[in-house]
Design a protein around this motif. Structure first.
Motif, PDB file in Angstrom:
ATOM      1  N   MET A  55      24.417  -0.709 -39.091  1.00  0.00           N
ATOM      2  CA  MET A  55      23.103  -1.335 -39.195  1.00  0.00           C
ATOM      3  C   MET A  55      23.029  -2.235 -40.423  1.00  0.00           C
ATOM      4  SD  MET A  55      20.245  -1.978 -38.083  1.00  0.00           S
ATOM      5  CE  MET A  55      19.129  -1.045 -37.114  1.00  0.00           C
ATOM      6  N   PHE A  56      23.744  -1.860 -41.486  1.00  0.00           N
ATOM      7  CA  PHE A  56      23.644  -2.643 -42.718  1.00  0.00           C
ATOM      8  C   PHE A  56      24.226  -4.042 -42.554  1.00  0.00           C
ATOM      9  CE2 PHE A  56      23.651   1.748 -44.349  1.00  0.00           C
ATOM     10  CZ  PHE A  56      22.405   1.724 -44.922  1.00  0.00           C
ATOM     11  N   GLY A  57      25.235  -4.178 -41.707  1.00  0.00           N
ATOM     12  CA  GLY A  57      25.815  -5.488 -41.483  1.00  0.00           C
ATOM     13  C   GLY A  57      24.861  -6.426 -40.764  1.00  0.00           C
ATOM     14  N   ILE A  58      23.912  -5.863 -40.026  1.00  0.00           N
ATOM     15  CA  ILE A  58      22.949  -6.665 -39.269  1.00  0.00           C
ATOM     16  C   ILE A  58      21.806  -7.127 -40.158  1.00  0.00           C
ATOM     17  CG2 ILE A  58      21.300  -6.600 -37.360  1.00  0.00           C
ATOM     18  CD1 ILE A  58      23.111  -4.542 -36.023  1.00  0.00           C
ATOM     19  N   LEU A  59      21.330  -6.255 -41.047  1.00  0.00           N
ATOM     20  CA  LEU A  59      20.176  -6.571 -41.884  1.00  0.00           C
ATOM     21  C   LEU A  59      20.580  -7.438 -43.071  1.00  0.00           C
ATOM     22  CD1 LEU A  59      18.425  -3.104 -41.946  1.00  0.00           C
ATOM     23  CD2 LEU A  59      17.832  -5.077 -40.568  1.00  0.00           C
ATOM     24  N   LYS A  60      19.843  -8.525 -43.253  1.00  0.00           N
ATOM     25  CA  LYS A  60      20.092  -9.439 -44.367  1.00  0.00           C
ATOM     26  C   LYS A  60      18.790  -9.676 -45.110  1.00  0.00           C
ATOM     27  CE  LYS A  60      23.769 -11.765 -41.901  1.00  0.00           C
ATOM     28  NZ  LYS A  60      24.164 -12.944 -41.182  1.00  0.00           N
ATOM     29  N   VAL A  61      18.886  -9.997 -46.379  1.00  0.00           N
ATOM     30  CA  VAL A  61      17.708 -10.287 -47.192  1.00  0.00           C
ATOM     31  C   VAL A  61      16.995 -11.501 -46.615  1.00  0.00           C
ATOM     32  CG1 VAL A  61      16.928 -10.964 -49.488  1.00  0.00           C
ATOM     33  CG2 VAL A  61      18.739  -9.270 -49.247  1.00  0.00           C
ATOM     34  N   GLY A  62      15.677 -11.391 -46.472  1.00  0.00           N
ATOM     35  CA  GLY A  62      14.873 -12.476 -45.926  1.00  0.00           C
ATOM     36  C   GLY A  62      14.660 -12.399 -44.425  1.00  0.00           C
ATOM     37  N   GLU A 114      13.358 -10.929 -40.803  1.00  0.00           N
ATOM     38  CA  GLU A 114      12.158 -10.241 -40.343  1.00  0.00           C
ATOM     39  C   GLU A 114      12.554  -9.066 -39.453  1.00  0.00           C
ATOM     40  OE1 GLU A 114       9.592 -13.045 -38.422  1.00  0.00           O
ATOM     41  OE2 GLU A 114       8.871 -13.816 -40.328  1.00  0.00           O
ATOM     42  N   VAL A 115      11.922  -7.915 -39.703  1.00  0.00           N
ATOM     43  CA  VAL A 115      12.173  -6.704 -38.939  1.00  0.00           C
ATOM     44  C   VAL A 115      10.845  -6.030 -38.609  1.00  0.00           C
ATOM     45  CG1 VAL A 115      14.466  -6.267 -39.921  1.00  0.00           C
ATOM     46  CG2 VAL A 115      12.461  -5.324 -41.046  1.00  0.00           C
ATOM     47  N   THR A 116      10.886  -5.059 -37.707  1.00  0.00           N
ATOM     48  CA  THR A 116       9.716  -4.238 -37.415  1.00  0.00           C
ATOM     49  C   THR A 116      10.112  -2.775 -37.532  1.00  0.00           C
ATOM     50  OG1 THR A 116      10.174  -4.208 -35.036  1.00  0.00           O
ATOM     51  CG2 THR A 116       8.661  -5.893 -35.833  1.00  0.00           C
ATOM     52  N   PHE A 117       9.115  -1.927 -37.673  1.00  0.00           N
ATOM     53  CA  PHE A 117       9.290  -0.479 -37.736  1.00  0.00           C
ATOM     54  C   PHE A 117       8.580   0.076 -36.509  1.00  0.00           C
ATOM     55  CE2 PHE A 117       8.098   3.755 -39.434  1.00  0.00           C
ATOM     56  CZ  PHE A 117       9.362   4.185 -39.784  1.00  0.00           C
ATOM     57  N   PRO A 118       9.178   1.000 -35.765  1.00  0.00           N
ATOM     58  CA  PRO A 118       8.580   1.473 -34.516  1.00  0.00           C
ATOM     59  C   PRO A 118       7.112   1.903 -34.617  1.00  0.00           C
ATOM     60  CG  PRO A 118      10.792   2.310 -34.700  1.00  0.00           C
ATOM     61  CD  PRO A 118      10.484   1.597 -35.987  1.00  0.00           C
ATOM     62  N   GLY A 119       6.680   2.448 -35.723  1.00  0.00           N
ATOM     63  CA  GLY A 119       5.283   2.849 -35.870  1.00  0.00           C
ATOM     64  C   GLY A 119       4.356   1.714 -36.257  1.00  0.00           C
ATOM     65  N   LEU A 120       4.930   0.589 -36.676  1.00  0.00           N
ATOM     66  CA  LEU A 120       4.140  -0.550 -37.154  1.00  0.00           C
ATOM     67  C   LEU A 120       4.551  -1.817 -36.407  1.00  0.00           C
ATOM     68  CD1 LEU A 120       4.660   0.133 -40.966  1.00  0.00           C
ATOM     69  CD2 LEU A 120       2.658   0.756 -39.635  1.00  0.00           C
ATOM     70  N   MET A 121       4.520  -1.800 -35.095  1.00  0.00           N
ATOM     71  CA  MET A 121       5.053  -2.917 -34.311  1.00  0.00           C
ATOM     72  C   MET A 121       4.299  -4.226 -34.500  1.00  0.00           C
ATOM     73  SD  MET A 121       7.753  -2.013 -32.993  1.00  0.00           S
ATOM     74  CE  MET A 121       8.427  -2.473 -31.446  1.00  0.00           C
ATOM     75  N   ASP A 122       3.044  -4.171 -34.899  1.00  0.00           N
ATOM     76  CA  ASP A 122       2.291  -5.415 -35.033  1.00  0.00           C
ATOM     77  C   ASP A 122       2.490  -6.070 -36.397  1.00  0.00           C
ATOM     78  OD1 ASP A 122       0.965  -3.317 -36.259  1.00  0.00           O
ATOM     79  OD2 ASP A 122      -0.998  -4.193 -35.960  1.00  0.00           O
ATOM     80  N   ILE A 123       3.240  -5.430 -37.293  1.00  0.00           N
ATOM     81  CA  ILE A 123       3.465  -5.976 -38.630  1.00  0.00           C
ATOM     82  C   ILE A 123       4.910  -6.445 -38.750  1.00  0.00           C
ATOM     83  CG2 ILE A 123       3.535  -5.440 -41.094  1.00  0.00           C
ATOM     84  CD1 ILE A 123       1.360  -3.383 -40.620  1.00  0.00           C
ATOM     85  N   LYS A 124       5.079  -7.688 -39.183  1.00  0.00           N
ATOM     86  CA  LYS A 124       6.416  -8.218 -39.435  1.00  0.00           C
ATOM     87  C   LYS A 124       6.783  -7.928 -40.886  1.00  0.00           C
ATOM     88  CE  LYS A 124       6.177 -11.959 -36.112  1.00  0.00           C
ATOM     89  NZ  LYS A 124       6.214 -13.410 -35.932  1.00  0.00           N
ATOM     90  N   PRO A 176      15.482  -5.386 -35.877  1.00  0.00           N
ATOM     91  CA  PRO A 176      15.409  -6.823 -36.175  1.00  0.00           C
ATOM     92  C   PRO A 176      14.599  -7.564 -35.119  1.00  0.00           C
ATOM     93  CG  PRO A 176      17.678  -6.039 -36.260  1.00  0.00           C
ATOM     94  CD  PRO A 176      16.846  -4.938 -35.692  1.00  0.00           C
ATOM     95  N   ILE A 177      13.813  -8.540 -35.551  1.00  0.00           N
ATOM     96  CA  ILE A 177      13.035  -9.370 -34.632  1.00  0.00           C
ATOM     97  C   ILE A 177      13.954 -10.471 -34.130  1.00  0.00           C
ATOM     98  CG2 ILE A 177      11.087 -10.952 -34.413  1.00  0.00           C
ATOM     99  CD1 ILE A 177       9.670  -9.334 -36.562  1.00  0.00           C
ATOM    100  N   PRO A 178      14.135 -10.562 -32.801  1.00  0.00           N
ATOM    101  CA  PRO A 178      15.014 -11.617 -32.284  1.00  0.00           C
ATOM    102  C   PRO A 178      14.436 -12.999 -32.583  1.00  0.00           C
ATOM    103  CG  PRO A 178      13.954 -10.441 -30.472  1.00  0.00           C
ATOM    104  CD  PRO A 178      13.552  -9.758 -31.743  1.00  0.00           C
ATOM    105  N   LYS A 179      15.312 -13.873 -33.007  1.00  0.00           N
ATOM    106  CA  LYS A 179      14.882 -15.238 -33.309  1.00  0.00           C
ATOM    107  C   LYS A 179      14.782 -16.020 -32.015  1.00  0.00           C
ATOM    108  CE  LYS A 179      16.911 -15.257 -37.865  1.00  0.00           C
ATOM    109  NZ  LYS A 179      17.865 -15.861 -38.760  1.00  0.00           N
TER     110      LYS A 179
END
Length: 71
Positions: free
Chosen positions: A1-8, A10-20, A57-60
């Protein structure tokens, strides 16, 4: 998972889907990610530390190409 996440990114958290959330720091040794989001009501950034495995991660969206006229 760490290789996918980069600084800057946008991601979501399952409990907070409406917040980027925006990734601010990645702590590989601890398995956590520091994120932030802007709260319109409070008019400031809120920072959260969440487990990296739970973030999605939010798909671009691909940019649409503009059609050139005349053809």
């Amino acid at each position: 998972m760490f290789g996918i996440l980069k600084v800057g990114e946008e991601v979501t958290f399952p409990g907070l889907m409406d917040i980027k959330l925006i990734v601010e720091e990645v702590y590989e040794s601890k398995g956590h990610v520091r994120c932030k989001y802007y709260d319109d009501h409070l008019k400031k950034f809120i920072k959260l530390t969440l487990p990296a495995d739970s973030l999605v991660p939010i798909p671009k969206k691909p940019q649409k190409l503009k059609m050139l006229g005349g053809i």
